[in-house]
Write a protein that holds these residues in place. Structure first.
Motif, PDB file in Angstrom:
ATOM      1  N   GLY A 137     -16.533 -10.546 -18.487  1.00 39.94           N
ATOM      2  CA  GLY A 137     -17.519 -10.220 -17.303  1.00 39.94           C
ATOM      3  C   GLY A 137     -17.098  -8.953 -16.548  1.00 39.94           C
ATOM      4  N   THR A 138     -16.047  -8.294 -17.094  1.00 36.47           N
ATOM      5  CA  THR A 138     -15.732  -7.023 -16.082  1.00 36.47           C
ATOM      6  C   THR A 138     -16.830  -6.061 -15.940  1.00 36.47           C
ATOM      7  OG1 THR A 138     -13.457  -7.151 -16.931  1.00 36.47           O
ATOM      8  CG2 THR A 138     -14.103  -5.041 -16.284  1.00 36.47           C
ATOM      9  N   VAL A 139     -17.038  -5.538 -14.880  1.00 36.72           N
ATOM     10  CA  VAL A 139     -17.964  -4.522 -14.330  1.00 36.72           C
ATOM     11  C   VAL A 139     -17.364  -3.540 -13.658  1.00 36.72           C
ATOM     12  CG1 VAL A 139     -20.089  -3.897 -13.360  1.00 36.72           C
ATOM     13  CG2 VAL A 139     -20.108  -6.138 -14.804  1.00 36.72           C
ATOM     14  N   HIS A 140     -17.258  -2.140 -13.953  1.00 38.26           N
ATOM     15  CA  HIS A 140     -16.587  -0.905 -13.243  1.00 38.26           C
ATOM     16  C   HIS A 140     -17.809  -0.321 -13.063  1.00 38.26           C
ATOM     17  CE1 HIS A 140     -12.694  -2.299 -14.756  1.00 38.26           C
ATOM     18  NE2 HIS A 140     -12.605  -2.687 -13.794  1.00 38.26           N
ATOM     19  N   LYS A 141     -18.696  -0.104 -12.004  1.00 34.90           N
ATOM     20  CA  LYS A 141     -19.703   0.777 -11.733  1.00 34.90           C
ATOM     21  C   LYS A 141     -19.277   2.179 -11.985  1.00 34.90           C
ATOM     22  CE  LYS A 141     -22.131  -2.457  -9.060  1.00 34.90           C
ATOM     23  NZ  LYS A 141     -22.610  -2.758  -7.558  1.00 34.90           N
ATOM     24  N   THR A 142     -18.082   2.626 -11.478  1.00 39.31           N
ATOM     25  CA  THR A 142     -17.792   4.142 -11.670  1.00 39.31           C
ATOM     26  C   THR A 142     -16.204   4.169 -12.302  1.00 39.31           C
ATOM     27  OG1 THR A 142     -16.669   4.177  -9.453  1.00 39.31           O
ATOM     28  CG2 THR A 142     -18.940   4.654  -9.581  1.00 39.31           C
ATOM     29  N   LYS A 143     -15.923   5.048 -12.528  1.00 41.97           N
ATOM     30  CA  LYS A 143     -14.468   5.482 -13.264  1.00 41.97           C
ATOM     31  C   LYS A 143     -13.683   5.183 -12.045  1.00 41.97           C
ATOM     32  CE  LYS A 143     -11.531   8.098 -15.876  1.00 41.97           C
ATOM     33  NZ  LYS A 143     -10.171   7.330 -15.646  1.00 41.97           N
ATOM     34  N   ALA A 144     -13.857   5.694 -10.798  1.00 33.65           N
ATOM     35  CA  ALA A 144     -12.797   5.255  -9.685  1.00 33.65           C
ATOM     36  C   ALA A 144     -12.502   3.856  -9.596  1.00 33.65           C
ATOM     37  CB  ALA A 144     -13.333   6.036  -8.472  1.00 33.65           C
ATOM     38  N   GLU A 145     -13.648   3.266  -9.586  1.00 34.17           N
ATOM     39  CA  GLU A 145     -13.593   1.752  -9.426  1.00 34.17           C
ATOM     40  C   GLU A 145     -12.805   1.181 -10.577  1.00 34.17           C
ATOM     41  OE1 GLU A 145     -16.642  -1.845  -9.896  1.00 34.17           O
ATOM     42  OE2 GLU A 145     -17.164  -0.524  -8.412  1.00 34.17           O
ATOM     43  N   ALA A 146     -12.871   1.741 -11.919  1.00 36.54           N
ATOM     44  CA  ALA A 146     -12.174   1.271 -13.090  1.00 36.54           C
ATOM     45  C   ALA A 146     -10.762   1.492 -12.966  1.00 36.54           C
ATOM     46  CB  ALA A 146     -12.629   1.904 -14.401  1.00 36.54           C
ATOM     47  N   ASP A 147     -10.438   2.704 -12.236  1.00 37.31           N
ATOM     48  CA  ASP A 147      -8.958   3.261 -12.343  1.00 37.31           C
ATOM     49  C   ASP A 147      -8.299   2.355 -11.118  1.00 37.31           C
ATOM     50  OD1 ASP A 147      -9.151   5.248 -14.268  1.00 37.31           O
ATOM     51  OD2 ASP A 147      -9.646   6.811 -12.449  1.00 37.31           O
ATOM     52  N   LYS A 148      -8.842   2.156 -10.201  1.00 39.60           N
ATOM     53  CA  LYS A 148      -8.494   1.180  -9.057  1.00 39.60           C
ATOM     54  C   LYS A 148      -8.138   0.077  -9.538  1.00 39.60           C
ATOM     55  CE  LYS A 148      -9.215  -0.833  -4.654  1.00 39.60           C
ATOM     56  NZ  LYS A 148     -10.226  -1.084  -3.384  1.00 39.60           N
ATOM     57  N   ALA A 149      -8.869  -0.538 -10.353  1.00 36.62           N
ATOM     58  CA  ALA A 149      -8.735  -1.940 -11.138  1.00 36.62           C
ATOM     59  C   ALA A 149      -7.646  -2.202 -12.097  1.00 36.62           C
ATOM     60  CB  ALA A 149      -9.960  -2.555 -11.888  1.00 36.62           C
ATOM     61  N   GLU A 150      -7.476  -0.905 -12.936  1.00 31.31           N
ATOM     62  CA  GLU A 150      -6.210  -0.820 -13.660  1.00 31.31           C
ATOM     63  C   GLU A 150      -4.838  -0.866 -12.745  1.00 31.31           C
ATOM     64  OE1 GLU A 150      -5.856  -0.847 -17.030  1.00 31.31           O
ATOM     65  OE2 GLU A 150      -8.064  -1.379 -17.101  1.00 31.31           O
ATOM     66  N   GLU A 151      -5.047   0.065 -11.572  1.00 29.19           N
ATOM     67  CA  GLU A 151      -3.697   0.265 -11.097  1.00 29.19           C
ATOM     68  C   GLU A 151      -3.408  -1.145 -10.167  1.00 29.19           C
ATOM     69  OE1 GLU A 151      -4.016   3.089  -7.744  1.00 29.19           O
ATOM     70  OE2 GLU A 151      -4.832   4.479  -8.998  1.00 29.19           O
ATOM     71  N   GLU A 152      -4.455  -1.696  -9.885  1.00 33.88           N
ATOM     72  CA  GLU A 152      -4.117  -3.301  -9.506  1.00 33.88           C
ATOM     73  C   GLU A 152      -3.438  -4.366 -10.390  1.00 33.88           C
ATOM     74  OE1 GLU A 152      -7.549  -4.594  -7.458  1.00 33.88           O
ATOM     75  OE2 GLU A 152      -7.372  -2.964  -5.907  1.00 33.88           O
ATOM     76  N   HIS A 153      -4.270  -4.074 -11.729  1.00 35.48           N
ATOM     77  CA  HIS A 153      -3.737  -4.913 -12.837  1.00 35.48           C
ATOM     78  C   HIS A 153      -2.093  -4.757 -13.009  1.00 35.48           C
ATOM     79  CE1 HIS A 153      -3.763  -7.239 -16.501  1.00 35.48           C
ATOM     80  NE2 HIS A 153      -3.455  -6.277 -17.275  1.00 35.48           N
ATOM     81  N   HIS A 154      -1.855  -3.573 -13.256  1.00 33.32           N
ATOM     82  CA  HIS A 154      -0.522  -3.067 -13.597  1.00 33.32           C
ATOM     83  C   HIS A 154       0.573  -3.038 -12.349  1.00 33.32           C
ATOM     84  CE1 HIS A 154      -1.781  -1.960 -17.641  1.00 33.32           C
ATOM     85  NE2 HIS A 154      -2.681  -1.170 -17.151  1.00 33.32           N
ATOM     86  N   SER A 155       0.233  -3.316 -11.324  1.00 31.23           N
ATOM     87  CA  SER A 155       1.107  -3.592 -10.156  1.00 31.23           C
ATOM     88  C   SER A 155       1.432  -4.784  -9.716  1.00 31.23           C
ATOM     89  CB  SER A 155       0.633  -2.705  -8.814  1.00 31.23           C
ATOM     90  OG  SER A 155      -0.592  -3.701  -8.486  1.00 31.23           O
TER      91      SER A 155
END
Length: 156
Positions: A137-155
């Protein structure tokens, strides 16, 4: 079956492995749809359309000059199909391939790769991860949103 938002006039189906829809109905068994139309209608950076046990279908849209960023999936093979635009695929930071509408690329697990939109407009593609790589169900409207989600996931 869960009925997520529509892209244009094409309805998307997303499997919810442990949930039933609000009406108590059955779960989606597989993906059925016009993937070319769904890919061309998508304007989000990343949207997961379907997740199964061993594969995941995702549509993507990269803006002019945008890239996914150099990444590696150690245990995930990835298939790409370009539906609109031109992309440069870079493998292991040295091997380059220019790909156009209708062409496909497979990136084996363990291969560093980047996809860069080198065309004059938006790059529209779909990709299949095997096994799945993103939460269902992942939706990232922008690259910035995707990058932020990846940072949060890896932190975590």
């Amino acid at each position: 079956m869960t009925c997520p938002p529509k892209i244009g006039s094409v309805s998307m189906a997303v499997k919810q492995p442990d949930m039933k829809n609000g009406e108590g109905g059955a779960r989606m068994t597989g993906y059925v749809g016009n993937i070319e139309k769904q890919t061309l209608k998508n304007n989000y950076f990343r949207q997961v359309l379907f997740t199964a046990k061993n594969a995941q279908l995702v549509v993507m849209c990269l803006q002019r000059g945008e890239e996914i960023g150099d990444e590696v999936h150690h245990a995930v093979d990835q298939f790409f199909r370009i539906e609109q635009g031109e992309a440069k695929f870079i493998f292991n930071e040295k091997e380059e391939h220019v790909v156009h509408d209708g062409e496909a690329v497979i990136v084996p697990a363990g291969t560093f790769h980047n996809v860069i939109n080198t065309g004059r407009g938006r790059l529209k593609l779909y990709t299949i991860y095997s096994p799945p790589n993103h939460p269902d169900g992942t939706v990232h409207k922008t690259k910035a949103e995707a990058d932020k989600a990846e940072e949060e996931h890896h932190s975590r």
